[in-house]
Design a protein around this motif. Structure first.
Motif, PDB file in Angstrom:
ATOM      1  N   TYR A 220       0.857  -1.183   0.000  1.00  0.00           N
ATOM      2  CA  TYR A 220       0.000   0.000   0.000  1.00  0.00           C
ATOM      3  C   TYR A 220       0.892   1.232   0.000  1.00  0.00           C
ATOM      4  N   ARG A 259       0.799  -7.403  -5.368  1.00  0.00           N
ATOM      5  CA  ARG A 259       0.193  -6.325  -6.150  1.00  0.00           C
ATOM      6  C   ARG A 259       0.267  -5.027  -5.352  1.00  0.00           C
ATOM      7  N   ARG A 261      -1.443  -1.348  -4.189  1.00  0.00           N
ATOM      8  CA  ARG A 261      -2.601  -0.483  -4.027  1.00  0.00           C
ATOM      9  C   ARG A 261      -2.080   0.906  -3.705  1.00  0.00           C
ATOM     10  N   CYS A 269      -4.607   6.566   6.910  1.00  0.00           N
ATOM     11  CA  CYS A 269      -4.497   5.243   6.285  1.00  0.00           C
ATOM     12  C   CYS A 269      -3.129   4.607   6.510  1.00  0.00           C
ATOM     13  N   GLU A 277      -8.755  -1.214   5.597  1.00  0.00           N
ATOM     14  CA  GLU A 277     -10.029  -0.738   5.054  1.00  0.00           C
ATOM     15  C   GLU A 277      -9.809  -0.106   3.682  1.00  0.00           C
ATOM     16  N   SER A 278      -8.730   0.671   3.581  1.00  0.00           N
ATOM     17  CA  SER A 278      -8.452   1.362   2.325  1.00  0.00           C
ATOM     18  C   SER A 278      -8.097   0.369   1.218  1.00  0.00           C
ATOM     19  N   ILE A 279      -7.312  -0.663   1.557  1.00  0.00           N
ATOM     20  CA  ILE A 279      -6.992  -1.689   0.554  1.00  0.00           C
ATOM     21  C   ILE A 279      -8.271  -2.397   0.117  1.00  0.00           C
ATOM     22  N   GLU A 280      -9.223  -2.515   1.053  1.00  0.00           N
ATOM     23  CA  GLU A 280     -10.505  -3.133   0.699  1.00  0.00           C
ATOM     24  C   GLU A 280     -11.397  -2.158  -0.065  1.00  0.00           C
ATOM     25  N   GLY A 281     -10.870  -0.977  -0.317  1.00  0.00           N
ATOM     26  CA  GLY A 281     -11.584  -0.008  -1.162  1.00  0.00           C
ATOM     27  C   GLY A 281     -12.559   0.871  -0.416  1.00  0.00           C
ATOM     28  N   LYS A 282     -12.513   0.809   0.927  1.00  0.00           N
ATOM     29  CA  LYS A 282     -13.503   1.553   1.709  1.00  0.00           C
ATOM     30  C   LYS A 282     -12.914   2.852   2.258  1.00  0.00           C
ATOM     31  N   ARG A 283     -13.745   3.612   2.979  1.00  0.00           N
ATOM     32  CA  ARG A 283     -13.242   4.765   3.719  1.00  0.00           C
ATOM     33  C   ARG A 283     -12.192   4.282   4.709  1.00  0.00           C
ATOM     34  N   GLY A 284     -11.151   5.062   4.896  1.00  0.00           N
ATOM     35  CA  GLY A 284     -10.056   4.624   5.770  1.00  0.00           C
ATOM     36  C   GLY A 284     -10.375   4.829   7.237  1.00  0.00           C
ATOM     37  N   VAL A 285     -11.416   4.165   7.701  1.00  0.00           N
ATOM     38  CA  VAL A 285     -11.826   4.301   9.099  1.00  0.00           C
ATOM     39  C   VAL A 285     -11.175   3.198   9.927  1.00  0.00           C
ATOM     40  N   PHE A 299      -9.593  -8.494   4.270  1.00  0.00           N
ATOM     41  CA  PHE A 299     -10.746  -9.306   3.878  1.00  0.00           C
ATOM     42  C   PHE A 299     -11.049 -10.392   4.921  1.00  0.00           C
TER      43      PHE A 299
ATOM     44  N   PHE B  64     -14.137  10.754   1.339  1.00  0.00           N
ATOM     45  CA  PHE B  64     -13.171  10.518   2.418  1.00  0.00           C
ATOM     46  C   PHE B  64     -11.751  10.903   2.007  1.00  0.00           C
ATOM     47  N   TYR B  65     -11.392  10.570   0.780  1.00  0.00           N
ATOM     48  CA  TYR B  65      -9.992  10.713   0.375  1.00  0.00           C
ATOM     49  C   TYR B  65      -9.702  12.089  -0.224  1.00  0.00           C
TER      50      TYR B  65
END
Lengths: 515, 147
Positions: A220, A259, A261, A269, A277-285, A299, B64-65
């Motif tokens: 990442y 790979r 990201r 993040c 969370e960010s690698i999973e494509g979500k908001r970095g919460v 995952f 968010f980003y």
């Protein structure tokens, strides 16, 4: 044919290395000289960049800092044969600033062509991986544990313990995540590893994969590092072609895929669960722990998360052995730390030394004081969440435990120097503002407290009820420290409190103060 | 930098490159932005549908980003680092003065960055993604005028 090294590292390029390389090529061409330019990484003496090296019969001879305007005079001085010139620095390996260091993780950075696997191998690369491929998973984890290697991202958690948890957790799939979201101001070692020795990071991740039974890795990388992203992408392709990555690694039954990201410009993040969370494509919460990422990570699968420097050090631990690594350092801080000197510093760059050198030695012996020439007022260690220490603390030993005892933290090993012109109340206010800007929003003390903190410091700066507002600020700091899940809210009070503690005059005697 | 105008057809092609990956929303938004220069309104529903998530989920990630934007960028992107290492070398003044000097230039967009990884050669900036070290207002204005 003469080989000339002109760093392709983005810091070197930021001060004109590309123009230098172009100018050398064009003048060599015009003069009918056969020159091959290699874009190596940077040796880390960033104050000497662009640092040009020529490979001569007596080794590599350095010149720097070189600008494109000086190429003509370098040719006139016959620099290709090590001729004397005002920018001549002698043999690269004998430049005192570099020669005094103890390079383990950074041993090859700046020496080799980053994208040449043969260069990498001839300088000791892949030795660790070959050893690991002959070992049982358990034994690799044991060796990393025995070496005492601790996470270089900031927390300093023993890498072997983390790996063992993942090894012992049953899962149909496991991941290795490399945290290359190097967001701390004052740190750039991860970037320089990725740009200067990318195969080392891939080798470290592959060893981690073999050790814990993971077949997939993710790096990442923050979007602010476009050159590192490109370099790692190229290195992955090359390593796959060569066979040190991918299916049947080096002819064995083992497989490991990596790979990349890319981050989205979010500081939080860099916190490991926000990164997942960010690698999973979500908001970095940020996630609550437990469950630990080692048990339920990317995952929901068992995941090793390590910093670039941690994983990049693994090949050396495997090839040199645990004892050789452990022999360096002090107490529980074993091995070397890649210190990064930045800010208002005369000689900034990478200083890799065994743990236990003093802060003063780094700043004076290597850094040579401030860039401005004014006196040193403060140094912030460990990024935006690290403490500001005054010049009186320069005898502190640079290791995890001593810095903690001195009210600071090592973090990712970055040191930012400030001269006497710094206003520490403004710096404290910035710490709160940065937290307000970057908080993921999950914990109220971090999300709201940071905004209230910045407002309160503004009142102090304006001279309103200084004592009352200082009490309020310290109370707020306590709430943030105790009431935040991660280091963003939990450690933002560290720079604030340290500024209040060590530099009270910047808060107490504001011009126009009404007590 | 020039970007193609919005086209649903092209957007669907870009989305299809990554929508099948694990955890596809962020990387797909990044793909759209790389192609169009920003994330146009029309892309959100397409991404949601292709990634099998709600539009609210996509909107959540989009907002968010810091990197993701919903307006077309100007031609020249300047990022000036104003984090601690660069602050120690006067980056706050550089950023403020640089903004003032290009205020009439509608082709230039100046934004703050928080660490570009060039802390030993502060103040740092990036000009259209290319890292610069030891910058001053003068050096930035000069580079902008040459673009």
């Amino acid at each position: 044919m003469t080989i000339v090294y002109v760093p392709g590292d983005s810091a070197a390029r930021s001060v004109g290395a590309d123009q230098v390389a172009i100018e050398i090529a064009s003048q060599a061409n015009a003069r009918g000289l056969d020159v091959q330019i290699v874009r190596n990484g940077s040796r880390g003496a960033l104050f000497l960049e662009p640092l040009v090296e020529v490979l001569t019969s007596s080794g590599r001879i350095a010149f720097g800092p070189v600008s494109a305007d000086e190429i003509n005079s370098l040719f006139e001085a016959d620099f290709l044969n090590g001729g004397d010139h005002v920018l001549a620095l002698g043999k690269s390996d004998e430049i005192a600033w570099l020669a005094k260091q103890d390079r383990v993780t950074f041993a090859r950075v700046g020496i080799i062509d980053p994208l040449s696997i043969s260069d990498y191998e001839s300088h000791g690369g892949l030795t660790g991986l070959r050893k690991a491929l002959d070992m049982k998973s358990e034994d690799i984890v044991e060796q990393v544990t025995a070496s005492g290697l601790r996470g270089r991202g900031g927390a300093g958690f023993p890498a072997g313990v983390k790996w063992r948890t993942v090894l012992n957790t049953v899962g149909e799939k496991k991941y290795i995540c490399c945290n290359a979201d190097e967001g701390d101001s004052g740190t750039f070692a991860d970037r320089m590893v990725m740009e200067g020795d990318p195969f080392m990071l891939l080798e470290g991740m592959t060893i981690a994969g073999i050790a814990v039974g993971a077949t997939e890795g993710v790096i990442y990388i923050r979007s602010e590092y476009p050159d590192a992203i490109e370099m790692m992408k190229k290195a992955i392709v090359l390593a796959n072609e060569f066979g040190s990555l991918g299916e049947n690694i080096l002819g064995t039954e083992r497989s490991f895929h990596v790979r990349i990201r890319v981050g989205g410009g979010s500081y939080v993040c860099g916190e490991e669960t926000a990164m997942l969370e960010s690698i999973e494509g979500k908001r970095g919460v940020v996630r609550s722990k437990p469950p630990l990422p080692a048990i339920e990570g990317l995952f929901g699968k068992p995941t090793v998360i390590n910093n670039v420097l941690t994983l990049a050090t693994v090949p050396a631990v495997m090839s040199g052995g645990a004892d050789a690594y452990k022999a360096r350092g002090v107490g529980r801080s074993v091995g070397t730390q890649v210190f990064q000197l930045g800010g208002n510093i005369a000689r900034g760059g990478i200083v890799e030394l065994a743990f236990g050198t003093t802060l003063g030695s780094l700043i004076n012996d290597y850094g040579s004081g401030t860039f401005s020439g004014k006196s040193i007022r403060a140094v912030q260690i460990g990024g935006p969440l690290g403490a500001y220490l005054p010049a009186s603390s320069f005898d502190v030993s640079m290791d995890y435990e001593s810095l903690l005892a001195a009210g600071g933290m090592l973090g990712h090993g970055g040191l930012v120097l400030f001269d006497e012109s710094v206003d520490m109340a403004i710096q404290a206010k910035f710490a709160m503002e940065f937290c307000a800007l970057e908080s993921c929003g999950k914990c109220t003390p971090c999300r709201i407290g940071s905004t209230r903190g910045a407002e309160t410091i503004t009142k102090i700066i304006d001279g309103q009820d200084i004592d009352g507002n200082k009490r309020l600020l310290l109370d707020l700091c306590e709430v943030m420290t105790d009431g935040s899940l991660c280091a963003m809210g939990g450690l933002t009070p560290l720079p604030v409190r340290s500024a209040l503690l060590h530099f009270p005059e910047d808060f107490d005697s504001r011009i126009g103060a009404t007590k | 930098m020039q970007f193609p105008a919005w086209s649903q057809e092209r957007a669907l092609e870009v989305i299809a490159r990554t929508s099948g990956e694990p955890g596809p929303v962020l990387v797909t938004l990044q793909g759209i932005q790389e192609y169009f220069g920003y994330v146009p309104d029309g892309a959100v529903a397409l991404i949601a549908s292709a990634c099998n998530v709600s539009r609210a989920d996509v909107h959540g990630v989009l907002t968010f980003y810091h990197d993701l934007r919903t307006e077309l960028p100007r031609k020249v992107q300047i990022k000036i680092c104003v984090a601690e290492a660069c602050q120690s070398m006067g980056a706050r003044d550089v950023a403020e003065s640089a903004r003032k000097s290009v205020i009439d230039n509608l082709d230039v967009e100046i934004s703050n960055a928080y660490c570009l990884g060039n802390c030993a050669l502060a103040p740092a900036a990036s000009v259209d993604g290319k890292l610069r070290g030891r910058v001053s207002v003068k050096s930035l204005v000069k580079e902008i005028s040459q673009l």
